[in-house]
Design an enzyme around this catalytic site. Structure first.
Site, short mmCIF file in Angstrom:
data_model
loop_
_atom_site.label_atom_id
_atom_site.label_comp_id
_atom_site.label_asym_id
_atom_site.label_seq_id
_atom_site.Cartn_x
_atom_site.Cartn_y
_atom_site.Cartn_z
CB CYS A 2 -0.93 0.20 1.08
SG CYS A 2 -2.06 -1.45 1.37
NE ARG A 27 4.66 1.93 0.15
CZ ARG A 27 5.57 1.69 0.82
NH1 ARG A 27 6.91 2.11 0.49
NH2 ARG A 27 5.44 1.23 2.09
CD1 TRP A 76 0.06 -6.46 -3.10
CD2 TRP A 76 -0.20 -6.96 -1.03
NE1 TRP A 76 0.60 -7.95 -2.93
CE2 TRP A 76 0.29 -8.04 -1.71
CE3 TRP A 76 -0.29 -7.19 0.37
CZ2 TRP A 76 0.49 -9.33 -1.10
CZ3 TRP A 76 -0.37 -8.40 0.90
CH2 TRP A 76 0.26 -9.51 0.21
CG ASN A 102 1.29 0.55 4.40
OD1 ASN A 102 1.01 -0.56 4.09
ND2 ASN A 102 2.40 1.06 4.36
N GLY A 103 -0.80 -1.34 6.28
CA GLY A 103 -0.52 -2.31 7.69
C GLY A 103 -1.74 -3.29 7.73
CD GLU A 485 17.96 -12.48 -7.61
OE1 GLU A 485 17.27 -12.86 -6.53
OE2 GLU A 485 17.42 -11.23 -7.89
CE LYS A 489 14.38 -10.53 -9.54
NZ LYS A 489 15.02 -10.34 -8.50
CD GLU A 492 10.66 -11.50 -8.43
OE1 GLU A 492 10.00 -10.88 -7.47
OE2 GLU A 492 11.93 -11.32 -8.29
CG HIS A 508 23.08 -35.64 -2.61
ND1 HIS A 508 23.69 -36.60 -2.17
CD2 HIS A 508 23.86 -34.88 -3.08
CE1 HIS A 508 24.91 -36.54 -2.00
NE2 HIS A 508 25.32 -35.37 -2.55
CE LYS A 611 11.69 -2.01 -5.55
NZ LYS A 611 12.22 -3.28 -5.89
C1 F6R Z 1 12.61 -9.99 -5.50
C2 F6R Z 1 12.24 -8.97 -4.53
C3 F6R Z 1 11.97 -9.37 -3.22
C4 F6R Z 1 12.74 -8.41 -2.27
C5 F6R Z 1 12.45 -8.75 -0.73
C6 F6R Z 1 13.15 -7.82 0.35
O1 F6R Z 1 13.01 -9.37 -6.56
O2 F6R Z 1 12.28 -7.86 -4.85
O3 F6R Z 1 12.22 -10.70 -3.05
O4 F6R Z 1 14.16 -8.56 -2.36
O5 F6R Z 1 10.83 -8.50 -0.57
O6 F6R Z 1 12.70 -6.65 0.00
P1 F6R Z 1 13.72 -5.44 0.69
O7 F6R Z 1 14.98 -5.74 0.06
O8 F6R Z 1 13.11 -4.13 0.39
O9 F6R Z 1 13.64 -5.81 2.39
#
Ligand code: F6R
Length: 616
Positions: A2, A27, A76, A102-103, A485, A489, A492, A508, A611
């Site tokens: 949010c 957000r 969100w 927000n929260g 990683e 990527k 997502e 294994h 995000k």
């Molecule tokens: C993946 C991604 C998330 C963030 C995670 C932590 O592409 O962006 O996995 O890395 O939510 O977010 P921060 O770094 O803001 O604590």
């Protein structure tokens, strides 16, 4: 999760709110809404399910009257589906008051029952509406928005940032925060409140960071901050180090494409001013902390998602250079067991946003248990650095695309700088060795730039592979977190099942997944770094190729050993082994982005994600 923005001033508040929300949409983007006090002194609300563009279109077609006070929200969903009715703002005091949140209000159920018993009605399924109705009830008792807020926050459990306006007090926005972000923007004859400075950086670069459990009110020419009981508190001013253009697409088709293109700068800016003329790393923010760093006997790194993979990558360098044991843990797992923490434990948190609730709670927990805390963060004024004993900022600039790219390389860079700083302070490496490593770091931006220039192979590969149902990623040593990683990527951005494995773990179990045609990316370590590690990975490639896997090798220039066994080879420039992750991850990011584009997906705002994850 949010995004919220509040405005009072001479500009038309709808313009300011929509502009701010567009910069906060990362957000949360399942619904959006605004409430303003118009020139007749009446609250006007508009809210719509869907992305912000739906609300913006609505506002254009049915123009709202000019207003100079307002609040806006991009959601969100947590409680209640993303519908028009559940979108914020929510109303209280018979529609005279509007509130955004927000929260998560954890005790919303008993509070709602209390209000229902008193005859109040609800129009949504959200926890947030409870705060709006409660604030309305308290307003009737106090006739003062600020005092009403004091009464309300005393009743709420959980995490919240709340902003509200009331018809009886035009020209005033009041907010409160506990464990969710809120910053103040100081303008000339106008003031702002927002989850993130990006919302108002177009208007001002002067900001104030608000602490936990504080209430703030803004009018066009006054800002007042108090604790939850009304006692005035000091707030910390800071200047935003980037301008609005940094948070625009700047001609790129997506924020993600722009942010990947900025990776050389993200690394270079994070290094700037932290390596002296003798090649020694000196981090000015850590001045005066040498004794603390000598005294510690263990490092625990906590983070989530991509940031946790940055931590896993840096573990190798921290242990090798600083000779100190390092554990890397997901913040939410660390927090809810009983980790052994002593005053000699340094807990290093990594967070792009500085607001991730899981990490924030883990930092607070570590502090309570007596650990020293250091934050690696990309966002000035954020909560996690404020709750930590020290901070090393990454200077990647604002990252808007939901999936993290440039912040990841900046995080590894900052952690490597920290590892070299620690090694110098603890005397675990000679000045020559340290200077060699910092020279390697300084060479990284140009090497990333070369990979970006030669990304055609990866783009083509992504187009060919757009029908893939599952993709596997393998790596060893520092290549292992890069495999993880790469898989994250792809999941997502392209919604493809993807998994990363340590190459040594294949036999294994995971090798059972290999069937003819299964695409497997392999991060191949440099043969110059460790011939043994290299030959083991080449053997792993042969094992899966013998079972029909289609191999895409990421290997350094000139490594011929992989050629007979790989269907595609993606080259990266030569680098010392510990620095290869900063290069090998770039083609994996580009691959995931291009494959998502080939599937017609929105790479900046993937489904179901937000995000800044500000709920646990
Ligand atoms: C993946 C991604 C998330 C963030 C995670 C932590 O592409 O962006 O996995 O890395 O939510 O977010 P921060 O770094 O803001 O604590």
């Amino acid at each position: 999760m949010c995004g919220i923005v509040g405005y009072v001033g001479l500009n038309d508040s709808i313009d300011v709110l929509l502009g701010g929300l567009s910069r906060l949409e990362y957000r949360g983007y399942d619904s959006a809404g605004v409430a303003v006090i118009d020139e007749t002194g009446t609250i006007r609300t508009r809210k719509r399910a869907g992305k912000l563009a739906v609300l913006a279109g609505d506002l254009k077609s049915g123009a709202m009257e000019t207003s100079h006070t307002g609040i806006g929200h991009t959601r969100w969903a947590t409680h209640g589906a993303p519908t028009d009715g559940n979108a914020h703002p929510h109303l209280g005091d018979d529609g005279k008051l509007a509130l955004i949140h927000n929260g998560i209000i954890e005790n919303f159920s008993p509070l709602k029952q209390e209000l229902l018993d008193e005859g109040f009605a609800f129009e949504s399924e959200t926890d947030s509406e409870v705060a709006a109705v409660l604030l309305g009830r308290e307003y009737r008792k106090t006739n003062n928005l600020r005092e009403a807020f004091q009464n309300v926050v005393a009743r709420l459990d959980g995490a919240f940032t709340l902003l509200a306006v009331h018809e009886n007090e035009p020209g005033l926005v009041v907010g409160a925060r506990r464990n969710s972000p809120l910053v103040i923007g100081l303008g000339d004859g106008e003031n702002f409140l927002a989850s993130d400075v990006a919302a108002f950086v177009e208007y001002t670069q002067n900001a104030l960071a608000i602490g936990q459990d504080q209430i703030v009110s803004i009018t066009p020419d006054k800002v007042e901050v108090t604790d939850f009981f009304g006692a005035p508190v000091e707030v910390e001013p800071f200047e935003i180090q980037w301008d609005a253009s940094a948070a625009d697409k700047g001609g790129w088709p997506s924020f993600m494409a722009k942010e990947i293109s900025e990776e050389p700068d993200a690394v270079a800016n994070t290094l700037r001013g932290r390596i002296d003329a003798d090649g020694q790393v000196v981090i000015p923010e850590l001045n005066g902390l040498d004794e603390l760093f000598v005294d510690i006997n263990r490092v625990v790194v906590i983070a989530c998602g991509t940031a946790a993979y940055a931590g896993q990558t840096a573990k190798y360098a921290l242990e090798k250079w600083a000779g100190i044991p390092v554990d890397v843990e997901l913040s939410h797992e660390f927090r809810y067991r009983e980790p052994v923490i002593t005053p000699q434990t340094l807990v290093v948190s990594i967070s792009q946003s500085g607001e991730t609730m899981d990490t924030l709670m883990a930092v607070k927990y570590a502090s309570e248990k007596g650990a020293k805390t250091l934050s690696i963060c990309n966002t000035q004024g954020a909560t996690i650095p404020r709750e930590s004993d020290a901070v090393v900022y990454t200077h990647a600039g604002p990252e808007v695309a939901v999936a993290s790219t440039k912040a990841f390389v900046a995080q590894i860079t900052a952690l490597y700088l920290f590892a070299l700083h620690l090694a110098r302070v603890r005397g675990t490496q000679s000045a020559e060795v340290l200077a060699e490593q910092s020279a390697e770091l300084l060479a990284v931006p140009a090497k990333i730039a070369t990979i970006l220039e030669e990304s055609g192979v990866v783009e083509e590969l992504a187009r060919w592979m757009s029908d893939s149902r599952a993709v596997l990623f393998l790596g060893r040593h520092v290549g292992f977190p890069i495999a993880l990683e790469g898989a994250l990527k792809l999941k997502e951005l392209a919604y493809i099942h993807a998994e990363g494995f340590a190459a040594g773990e294949l036999k294994h179990g995971p090798i059972a997944l290999i069937e003819p045609g299964q695409p497997v990316f392999v991060v191949v370590p440099s043969p110059r770094g460790s011939a043994m590690l290299h030959s083991k990975v080449v053997s792993n490639i042969q094992e899966i190729r013998a079972r029909g896997a289609k191999i895409i090798a990421i290997a350094e220039e000139g490594d011929a050993a992989v050629l007979p066994f790989a269907d595609t080879v993606i080259r990266i420039p030569l680098a010392a082994p510990l620095f290869e992750p900063l290069l090998a991850v770039i083609p994996l990011q580009i691959f995931a982005m291009e494959l998502a584009i080939a599937k017609g997906l929105d790479v900046d705002q993937p489904r179901n994600l937000a995000k800044s994850v500000t709920v646990e």
